[in-house]
Design a protein around this motif. Structure first.
Motif, short mmCIF file in Angstrom:
data_model
loop_
_atom_site.label_atom_id
_atom_site.label_comp_id
_atom_site.label_asym_id
_atom_site.label_seq_id
_atom_site.Cartn_x
_atom_site.Cartn_y
_atom_site.Cartn_z
N ILE A 1 0.93 -1.29 -0.49
CA ILE A 1 0.08 -0.24 -0.22
C ILE A 1 0.48 1.08 0.00
CG2 ILE A 1 -1.70 1.30 1.44
CD1 ILE A 1 -2.77 -1.70 2.23
N GLY A 2 0.91 1.89 -1.20
CA GLY A 2 1.72 3.77 -0.69
C GLY A 2 2.06 3.50 -2.10
N GLY A 3 2.75 4.67 -2.39
CA GLY A 3 3.78 4.71 -3.68
C GLY A 3 2.53 4.74 -4.67
N SER A 4 2.83 3.88 -6.07
CA SER A 4 1.61 3.65 -6.70
C SER A 4 0.74 2.51 -6.44
CB SER A 4 2.47 3.31 -8.46
OG SER A 4 2.97 2.57 -7.68
N TYR A 5 0.66 1.90 -5.90
CA TYR A 5 -0.06 0.36 -4.88
C TYR A 5 -1.20 0.88 -4.23
CZ TYR A 5 3.99 -2.03 -6.05
OH TYR A 5 5.04 -2.22 -6.54
N VAL A 6 -2.21 1.14 -4.90
CA VAL A 6 -3.65 1.39 -3.74
C VAL A 6 -4.19 0.35 -3.66
CG1 VAL A 6 -5.99 2.32 -4.87
CG2 VAL A 6 -4.50 2.70 -6.54
N GLY A 7 -4.10 0.01 -2.04
CA GLY A 7 -5.04 -0.83 -1.71
C GLY A 7 -5.86 -0.10 -1.15
N LEU A 8 -6.73 -1.77 -1.74
CA LEU A 8 -8.50 -1.61 -1.33
C LEU A 8 -9.25 -2.29 -0.19
CD1 LEU A 8 -9.75 -1.82 -4.90
CD2 LEU A 8 -10.25 0.30 -3.61
N ILE A 9 -9.27 -1.71 1.07
CA ILE A 9 -9.92 -2.22 1.61
C ILE A 9 -11.42 -2.46 1.99
CG2 ILE A 9 -9.88 -2.65 4.33
CD1 ILE A 9 -6.34 -0.95 4.06
N GLY A 10 -12.02 -3.67 2.48
CA GLY A 10 -13.23 -3.77 3.00
C GLY A 10 -13.91 -4.25 3.58
N ALA B 1 -14.54 -7.83 -5.36
CA ALA B 1 -14.43 -6.26 -5.73
C ALA B 1 -13.30 -5.84 -6.55
CB ALA B 1 -15.42 -5.29 -4.87
N GLY B 2 -12.64 -6.61 -5.79
CA GLY B 2 -10.48 -6.62 -6.01
C GLY B 2 -10.06 -5.75 -4.46
N CYS B 3 -10.86 -6.31 -3.61
CA CYS B 3 -10.25 -5.53 -2.39
C CYS B 3 -9.07 -6.52 -2.25
CB CYS B 3 -10.68 -5.87 -0.89
SG CYS B 3 -12.36 -4.07 -1.16
N ARG B 4 -7.63 -6.14 -1.46
CA ARG B 4 -6.68 -6.74 -1.20
C ARG B 4 -6.50 -7.37 0.23
NH1 ARG B 4 -2.10 -6.27 -4.00
NH2 ARG B 4 -1.58 -7.99 -2.83
#
Length: 84
Positions: free
Chosen positions: A11-20, A41-44
């Motif tokens: 998570i951070g920089g160019s990494y989008v962290g999807l949390i759900g 849905a793509g949450c990691r």
């Protein structure tokens, strides 16, 4: 520019962290269903509230340790780190 890694999820920089996940962990069935949906849905990462302090002691306070165990089970099943 900061990048953190949580069990292989960056998570951070160019990494989008999807949390759900659910606001409050209420049942195992609800949490498992939510984990499956947010994973698709793509949450990691999976999140959910196990402790829900309220102004009144008569309101739902969360499942506490039981909620943590449910979250862990769902995270393991859907291979997502858990945030709570």
């Amino acid at each position: 520019d900061t990048i953190i890694e949580i069990k292989g999820v960056k998570i951070g920089g160019s990494y989008v962290g999807l949390i759900g996940g659910p606001c409050a962990v209420e049942t195992e069935e609800q949490t498992m269903m939510t984990a499956e949906i947010v994973k698709k849905a793509g949450c990691r990462l999976l999140r959910g509230g196990a402790f829900k302090p309220r102004t009144t002691p008569y309101a739902f306070q969360g499942l506490g340790e039981k909620g943590l165990k449910i979250l862990r089970k769902a995270g393991d099943k859907y291979r997502m780190p858990v945030v709570t």
